[in-house]
Design an enzyme around this catalytic site. Structure first.
Site, PDB file in Angstrom:
ATOM      1  N   PRO A  25       6.595  12.657   1.610  1.00  0.00           N
ATOM      2  CA  PRO A  25       6.247  13.247   2.909  1.00  0.00           C
ATOM      3  C   PRO A  25       5.863  12.130   3.874  1.00  0.00           C
ATOM      4  CG  PRO A  25       4.454  13.570   1.315  1.00  0.00           C
ATOM      5  CD  PRO A  25       5.562  12.886   0.584  1.00  0.00           C
ATOM      6  N   CYS A 109      -4.099  11.924   3.373  1.00  0.00           N
ATOM      7  CA  CYS A 109      -3.929  11.510   4.774  1.00  0.00           C
ATOM      8  C   CYS A 109      -5.193  10.805   5.296  1.00  0.00           C
ATOM      9  CB  CYS A 109      -3.594  12.729   5.641  1.00  0.00           C
ATOM     10  SG  CYS A 109      -3.391  12.266   7.368  1.00  0.00           S
ATOM     11  N   ALA A 238       9.037   6.214   0.804  1.00  0.00           N
ATOM     12  CA  ALA A 238       8.449   6.623   2.080  1.00  0.00           C
ATOM     13  C   ALA A 238       9.004   5.710   3.175  1.00  0.00           C
ATOM     14  CB  ALA A 238       6.927   6.579   1.987  1.00  0.00           C
TER      15      ALA A 238
HETATM   16  C1  LIG Z   1       3.897   7.065   9.275  1.00  0.00           C
HETATM   17  C2  LIG Z   1       3.503   7.622   7.938  1.00  0.00           C
HETATM   18  C3  LIG Z   1       3.286   8.985   7.824  1.00  0.00           C
HETATM   19  C4  LIG Z   1       2.925   9.549   6.576  1.00  0.00           C
HETATM   20  N1  LIG Z   1       2.749  10.897   6.470  1.00  0.00           N
HETATM   21  C5  LIG Z   1       2.381  11.437   5.267  1.00  0.00           C
HETATM   22  C6  LIG Z   1       2.226  12.851   5.111  1.00  0.00           C
HETATM   23  O1  LIG Z   1       2.465  13.646   6.034  1.00  0.00           O
HETATM   24  N2  LIG Z   1       1.819  13.310   3.898  1.00  0.00           N
HETATM   25  C7  LIG Z   1       1.568  12.475   2.833  1.00  0.00           C
HETATM   26  O2  LIG Z   1       1.201  12.927   1.757  1.00  0.00           O
HETATM   27  N3  LIG Z   1       1.765  11.146   2.942  1.00  0.00           N
HETATM   28  C8  LIG Z   1       2.169  10.614   4.127  1.00  0.00           C
HETATM   29  N4  LIG Z   1       2.382   9.256   4.215  1.00  0.00           N
HETATM   30  C9  LIG Z   1       2.238   8.413   3.010  1.00  0.00           C
HETATM   31  C10 LIG Z   1       3.582   8.194   2.296  1.00  0.00           C
HETATM   32  O3  LIG Z   1       4.079   9.389   1.744  1.00  0.00           O
HETATM   33  C11 LIG Z   1       3.468   7.132   1.184  1.00  0.00           C
HETATM   34  O4  LIG Z   1       2.601   7.612   0.169  1.00  0.00           O
HETATM   35  C12 LIG Z   1       2.929   5.804   1.689  1.00  0.00           C
HETATM   36  O5  LIG Z   1       3.583   5.412   2.880  1.00  0.00           O
HETATM   37  C13 LIG Z   1       3.102   4.700   0.641  1.00  0.00           C
HETATM   38  O6  LIG Z   1       4.449   4.443   0.362  1.00  0.00           O
HETATM   39  P1  LIG Z   1       5.260   3.173   0.997  1.00  0.00           P
HETATM   40  O7  LIG Z   1       4.304   1.990   0.899  1.00  0.00           O
HETATM   41  O8  LIG Z   1       6.467   3.057   0.100  1.00  0.00           O
HETATM   42  O9  LIG Z   1       5.557   3.515   2.418  1.00  0.00           O
HETATM   43  C14 LIG Z   1       2.760   8.699   5.447  1.00  0.00           C
HETATM   44  C15 LIG Z   1       3.005   7.328   5.576  1.00  0.00           C
HETATM   45  C16 LIG Z   1       3.379   6.774   6.789  1.00  0.00           C
HETATM   46  C17 LIG Z   1       3.642   5.308   6.883  1.00  0.00           C
END
Ligand SMILES: Cc1cc2nc3c(=O)[nH]c(=O)nc-3n(C[C@H](O)[C@H](O)[C@H](O)COP(=O)(O)O)c2cc1C
Length: 339
Positions: A25, A109, A238
């Protein structure tokens, strides 16, 4: 090096998924259009961005639009955020018409607007309440959603002095959660620094339900390493999927055959236009063209570890001013002509 056993099916309670590569998400990114594209490219499961339980329980139309299944989206979970079990229960009941394959609870979040209400990562400060919320959503799932699995996504803890993912996960599992997704950063870290995959490995060793890993997944090699090092059942891309739905087939290829190919520039552009078209259908051309600016740029950015496209930085500077689909087309055609 990829190993064939790392791409494998996942069973989340009664839900059987053919593979373990999920779309995380991501608020502002994982809208219907993008989830649909990722699903077509082979994401085995996808999550909506967080949706307000408060708004859903009041019948908010904008929020309902956000959580509809994408045109080509196969299996998906709707993610809810909230702090009140009764509101979460009502919101979950309202999901029946969408027929999601799972309902996910946001306990990660970090955004002040969300945590100040006691929701998102603030739930990790109140593990007993977190348990009540899981119970309430499970009850709604049994009553109205065909008993689809209820899952939860959390962080390592609120800050470095309160790392409590083991306690929160145990309580969630006892309350009926069927999977835990762990983004192993604290709320205090937000998205900075490195995620601590040791927490994922630790959680895998503690829980009997599946654990999905999140954090710093940008390449097929990263995915391979996370699956190998942590033993997680599944992982979710993500930021690594932004402008890059190709990460799904590439990772699957790497895990099953040890190699992967970056898509050609032409394919990246074609999919960016398809994304723009799908988004225009949902929110209208004007809004879609504005919203797609950063995402269109992401499609053109060099995939990590791959050689760059000459002139792509200048191209991105032009794209961020595009107002219509025609503007996008003209800017891209001009760029291709010059090459
Ligand atoms: C801009 C942004 C918005 C996000 N929105 C959500 C969200 O709505 N719900 C959620 O559970 N995690 C959210 N996340 C977290 C991501 O799902 C993920 O766990 C996090 O970015 C770590 O993964 P990554 O380092 O591969 O990006 C968000 C992350 C980013 C950067």
């Amino acid at each position: 090096m990829g190993s064939s056993s790392l791409y494998r099916p996942v069973k989340i309670a009664s839900l059987e998924l053919t593979g373990n590569l999920f779309l995380a998400p991501v608020s502002g990114y994982t809208n219907r259009a993008f989830r649909s594209i990722c699903s077509e490219f082979g994401a085995d499961f996808s999550f909506t961005e967080l949706a307000s339980a408060e708004a859903l329980s009041r019948g908010g139309k904008a929020t309902f639009d956000l959580i509809q299944r994408g045109e080509m989206e196969k299996k998906y979970a709707i993610q809810l955020f909230g702090h009140d079990p009764q509101t979460m229960y009502k919101a979950a009941l309202s999901l029946a018409p969408f027929r999601p394959e799972a309902v996910d609870i946001n306990a990660g979040c970090p955004v002040p607007k969300v945590v100040k209400t006691g929701a998102g990562s603030a739930l990790m400060k109140t593990p007993v309440l977190l348990g009540h919320i899981v119970e309430a959503v499970v009850k709604a799932s049994v009553e109205a959603l065909g008993n689809v699995p209820v899952t939860i996504k959390m962080r390592s803890g609120w800050d470095s002095s309160s790392i409590n993912y083991p306690e929160c996960s145990r309580i969630a599992a006892e309350a009926g959660a069927a999977m835990v997704s762990l983004h192993p950063r604290t709320r205090a870290q937000s998205y900075a620094g490195k995620s601590n995959w040791l927490h994922i490995a630790d959680l895998v060793s503690q829980l009997s339900i599946p654990v999905t890993g999140s954090g710093d997944l940008y390449t097929p090699e990263d995915a391979d390493r996370m699956l190998e090092e942590t033993g997680c059942a599944a992982l979710m891309f993500a930021r690594g999927a932004e402008g890059n739905p190709f990460i799904f087939p590439a990772t699957r290829s790497f895990l099953t055959s040890g190699s992967w190919e970056a898509p050609a520039f032409k394919e990246r552009i074609d999919i960016a236009f398809k994304h723009l078209d799908l988004l225009s259908k949902d929110i209208g051309e004007h809004a879609a063209c504005r919203e797609m600016r950063k995402q269109f740029c992401a499609y053109i950015k060099n995939p990590p570890g791959k050689t760059g496209i000459p002139g792509s930085a200048a191209l991105r500077n032009k794209l961020v001013q595009a107002q219509t689909k025609e503007d996008y087309r003209v800017i891209i055609d001009e760029f291709l002509d010059k090459k």
